[in-house]
Design an enzyme around this catalytic site. Structure first.
Site, PDB file in Angstrom:
ATOM      1  N   CYS A 184      17.235  33.534  10.730  1.00  0.00           N
ATOM      2  CA  CYS A 184      16.153  33.167  11.648  1.00  0.00           C
ATOM      3  C   CYS A 184      14.930  32.685  10.873  1.00  0.00           C
ATOM      4  O   CYS A 184      14.672  33.109   9.740  1.00  0.00           O
ATOM      5  CB  CYS A 184      15.774  34.369  12.509  1.00  0.00           C
ATOM      6  SG  CYS A 184      17.024  34.793  13.753  1.00  0.00           S
ATOM      7  N   CYS A 213      17.327  30.251  15.280  1.00  0.00           N
ATOM      8  CA  CYS A 213      16.677  31.362  15.963  1.00  0.00           C
ATOM      9  C   CYS A 213      15.307  31.613  15.352  1.00  0.00           C
ATOM     10  O   CYS A 213      15.017  31.173  14.236  1.00  0.00           O
ATOM     11  CB  CYS A 213      17.537  32.628  15.890  1.00  0.00           C
ATOM     12  SG  CYS A 213      17.978  33.143  14.217  1.00  0.00           S
TER      13      CYS A 213
END
Length: 308
Positions: free
Chosen positions: A121, A202
């Site tokens: 992420c 993400c």
């Protein structure tokens, strides 16, 4: 009586010969008609055509395998369980002996599954028209990853491939461009890889765009504008940071308030993303200044004092 029998036999033979001739003529006519009816339906070997793009990269197998092994051993040993031979075979099977204008996403699905890996992420960095700059940046800053920094993108970067229905099944002379046929091996591959890269993103994601492009920084027809932007998941992505980079010394064709950027912002807002846009993101601009250290744009934050 014998004369009558001989004449009858001659008539029978004549009728039989005429029947055979008529049958043969009918068969020839049927073959000709079938050929005329199916003319144009057969695939013409692409080898008979000259495509507009470069052909398959020489020593493609060695290049792909070498890059794969380098990636999973030297660069990312945590991916050491990847099977490079199977990855190569799945790539080859996707296009070899196939018409290069009839490639489908299904052809590449086994490859995508074999070569995919998680993207941490906050590290995904998308780009459009900033290829050289963005990759210089990711080489100097390991906190970000472009598609070309993943295994799939690393193996396929700057190489080409396409098949041919005739032996040896690979066209080394030329391959079709997108404007010749959209379903060519390169276009289908990069669309699928880009879709998968976007789906995996993400946290905070970044996109680097070119503020010096005359036609506008954001293009709906680009891979980012047509594929990646629509495959970002609003439930996984918290923010989209736009870095609008202008060339040192200009031209300054567009800023964050520009028309194409506002169009991009509207698309992202409709998909419930939070957006931050920054003109000339300073860490990237400093990298640009390596080649232009004396330019005024590179002295904005410089407070040098002359030594007597």
């Amino acid at each position: 009586m014998p004369l009558q029998q001989g004449s009858a036999r001659m008539r029978q033979r004549t009728v039989l010969l005429v029947g055979i001739v008529v049958l043969l003529a009918a068969l020839v006519l049927a073959v000709v008609l079938a050929s005329l009816l199916t003319h144009g339906r057969h695939e013409v070997s692409p080898k008979m055509l000259k495509w507009k793009d470069r052909g398959t990269t020489k020593n493609l197998q060695e290049v792909v395998l070498g890059r794969c092994y380098n990636y999973i051993t030297a660069q990312h040993p945590e991916l050491g369980d990847k099977d490079c031979l199977k990855i190569w075979e799945s790539l080859k099977d996707a296009f070899i002996y196939k018409n290069p204008c009839n490639i489908t996403p299904e052809d590449y699905q086994p490859l995508m599954e074999l070569a995919s890996h998680p993207i941490p992420c906050n590290k995904s960095l998308f780009w459009s028209r900033t290829g050289d700059l963005v990759h210089r940046y990711t080489k100097s800053n390991q906190n970000f990853l472009t598609l070309e920094d993943t295994l799939l993108g690393y193996m396929a970067d700057r190489i080409s491939w396409c098949g041919d229905p005739s032996a040896p099944g690979i066209n080394y002379e030329s391959c079709p461009k997108r404007n010749e046929c959209e379903s060519n091996p390169g276009s289908v591959f990069w669309k699928m890889a880009s879709k998968m890269f976007a789906e995996a993103a993400c946290g905070v994601v970044q996109v680097m765009l070119n503020g010096s492009a005359e036609a506008g920084a954001f293009r709906s027809s680009s891979i980012f504008g047509s594929v990646e932007i629509f495959n970002l998941d609003p439930d996984k992505v918290s923010e989209v940071h736009i870095w609008l980079m202008q060339d040192i010394g200009g031209p300054q064709s567009e800023s964050c308030s520009g028309h194409s950027i506002q169009r991009l912002v509207s698309i992202l807002e409709e998909r419930n993303f939070k957006i931050i846009c920054e003109d000339n993101y300073r860490p990237v601009q400093l990298l640009q200044c390596v080649h232009n250290p004396d330019h005024a744009d590179c002295r904005l934050c410089t407070n040098s004092t002359a030594i007597p």
